[in-house]
Design a protein around this motif. Sequence first.
Motif, short mmCIF file in Angstrom:
data_model
loop_
_atom_site.label_atom_id
_atom_site.label_comp_id
_atom_site.label_asym_id
_atom_site.label_seq_id
_atom_site.Cartn_x
_atom_site.Cartn_y
_atom_site.Cartn_z
N ILE A 112 14.79 49.43 29.45
CA ILE A 112 13.55 48.67 29.21
C ILE A 112 13.25 48.63 27.71
O ILE A 112 12.89 47.58 27.17
N ASP A 113 13.43 49.77 27.03
CA ASP A 113 13.18 49.82 25.59
C ASP A 113 14.16 48.94 24.80
O ASP A 113 13.81 48.44 23.73
N LEU A 114 15.37 48.76 25.33
CA LEU A 114 16.38 47.97 24.62
C LEU A 114 16.24 46.47 24.82
O LEU A 114 16.82 45.70 24.08
N GLY A 115 15.49 46.05 25.83
CA GLY A 115 15.24 44.62 25.98
C GLY A 115 15.57 44.07 27.35
O GLY A 115 16.11 44.76 28.22
N ASP A 116 15.25 42.79 27.52
CA ASP A 116 15.38 42.13 28.82
C ASP A 116 16.81 42.04 29.34
O ASP A 116 17.03 42.04 30.55
N ASP A 117 17.79 41.96 28.44
CA ASP A 117 19.17 41.81 28.90
C ASP A 117 19.84 43.15 29.21
O ASP A 117 21.04 43.22 29.43
N TRP A 118 19.04 44.23 29.25
CA TRP A 118 19.57 45.56 29.54
C TRP A 118 19.13 46.03 30.91
O TRP A 118 18.05 45.69 31.38
N ASN A 119 19.98 46.83 31.55
CA ASN A 119 19.65 47.47 32.82
C ASN A 119 20.33 48.84 32.85
O ASN A 119 21.06 49.20 31.93
N GLN A 120 20.09 49.58 33.90
CA GLN A 120 20.62 50.94 34.01
C GLN A 120 22.14 50.95 33.94
O GLN A 120 22.73 51.80 33.28
N GLN A 121 22.79 50.00 34.62
CA GLN A 121 24.26 49.97 34.63
C GLN A 121 24.81 49.72 33.23
O GLN A 121 25.82 50.32 32.83
N LYS A 122 24.16 48.86 32.47
CA LYS A 122 24.62 48.55 31.12
C LYS A 122 24.47 49.78 30.20
O LYS A 122 25.33 50.04 29.37
N VAL A 123 23.38 50.54 30.39
CA VAL A 123 23.19 51.77 29.61
C VAL A 123 24.27 52.78 30.00
O VAL A 123 24.85 53.45 29.14
N SER A 124 24.59 52.86 31.29
CA SER A 124 25.64 53.77 31.75
C SER A 124 26.98 53.42 31.11
O SER A 124 27.71 54.31 30.64
N LEU A 125 27.31 52.14 31.05
CA LEU A 125 28.56 51.70 30.41
C LEU A 125 28.53 52.00 28.91
O LEU A 125 29.54 52.40 28.33
N LEU A 126 27.37 51.81 28.28
CA LEU A 126 27.22 52.09 26.86
C LEU A 126 27.53 53.56 26.57
O LEU A 126 28.20 53.88 25.59
N GLU A 127 27.05 54.44 27.43
CA GLU A 127 27.24 55.88 27.23
C GLU A 127 28.69 56.32 27.39
O GLU A 127 29.04 57.43 27.05
N GLN A 128 29.53 55.43 27.89
CA GLN A 128 30.95 55.73 28.03
C GLN A 128 31.76 55.25 26.83
O GLN A 128 32.93 55.61 26.69
N LYS A 129 31.14 54.46 25.95
CA LYS A 129 31.84 53.92 24.79
C LYS A 129 31.98 54.97 23.69
O LYS A 129 31.02 55.66 23.36
N LEU A 154 23.51 47.82 17.27
CA LEU A 154 23.06 48.39 18.53
C LEU A 154 22.66 49.85 18.35
O LEU A 154 21.66 50.29 18.92
N LEU A 155 23.39 50.59 17.54
CA LEU A 155 23.03 51.99 17.25
C LEU A 155 21.63 52.06 16.64
O LEU A 155 20.85 52.95 16.95
N GLN A 156 21.35 51.12 15.75
CA GLN A 156 20.03 51.08 15.11
C GLN A 156 18.94 50.87 16.15
O GLN A 156 17.91 51.53 16.14
N GLN A 157 19.20 49.97 17.09
CA GLN A 157 18.24 49.67 18.15
C GLN A 157 18.05 50.89 19.06
O GLN A 157 16.92 51.25 19.42
N ILE A 158 19.16 51.54 19.41
CA ILE A 158 19.10 52.73 20.27
C ILE A 158 18.36 53.86 19.57
O ILE A 158 17.53 54.54 20.16
N SER A 159 18.65 54.06 18.28
CA SER A 159 17.99 55.14 17.55
C SER A 159 16.49 54.91 17.49
O SER A 159 15.71 55.87 17.57
N GLY A 160 16.08 53.67 17.38
CA GLY A 160 14.66 53.36 17.40
C GLY A 160 14.02 53.68 18.75
O GLY A 160 12.93 54.23 18.82
N ALA A 161 14.74 53.33 19.81
CA ALA A 161 14.22 53.59 21.16
C ALA A 161 14.14 55.09 21.44
O ALA A 161 13.18 55.56 22.07
#
Length: 136
Positions: A32-49, A56-63
């Motif tokens: 939700i903090d990352l924006g409308d085009d994000w969901n739980q599955q996308k965050v899960s995939l991100l955490e595997q990268k 994107l790191l800048q956006q995540i660090s802000g969140a």
Amino acid sequence: MTTNDMKEKIHQGRNVKRFREMMGIKQDALAIDLGDDWNQQKVSLLEQKETIDDDLLQQISGALKVPVEAIKNFDEEAALTNIQNNYDGAVINAGPTINYHCTFNPFDKIVELYEALVKSEKEKVEMLQKMLDEKK
């Protein structure tokens, strides 16, 4: 171990997960903090990268309210090694010298951190409630 070897071992996605979990934030809430085009599955995939784009790191660090450098450079193995080297055997004076005369009360710092986390969570709940109210 060289600096390059350490950088190769650092898994930025895993670091995002570690910091997210330390802050008590669920994947859905981060999405939700990352924006409308994000969901739980996308965050899960991100955490595997292993590496994440700087924007994107800048956006995540802000969140997560964590410095980008922390996500880029945190190495759990190095942190554990540091802790072991500085504290193992300290009780019997076998390890390095440790300053036992703290100028602050560690429990006060824990309480301070906890209060900051609670405040942050309340702000998130208020924001989510506002978003729900706006959708009605």
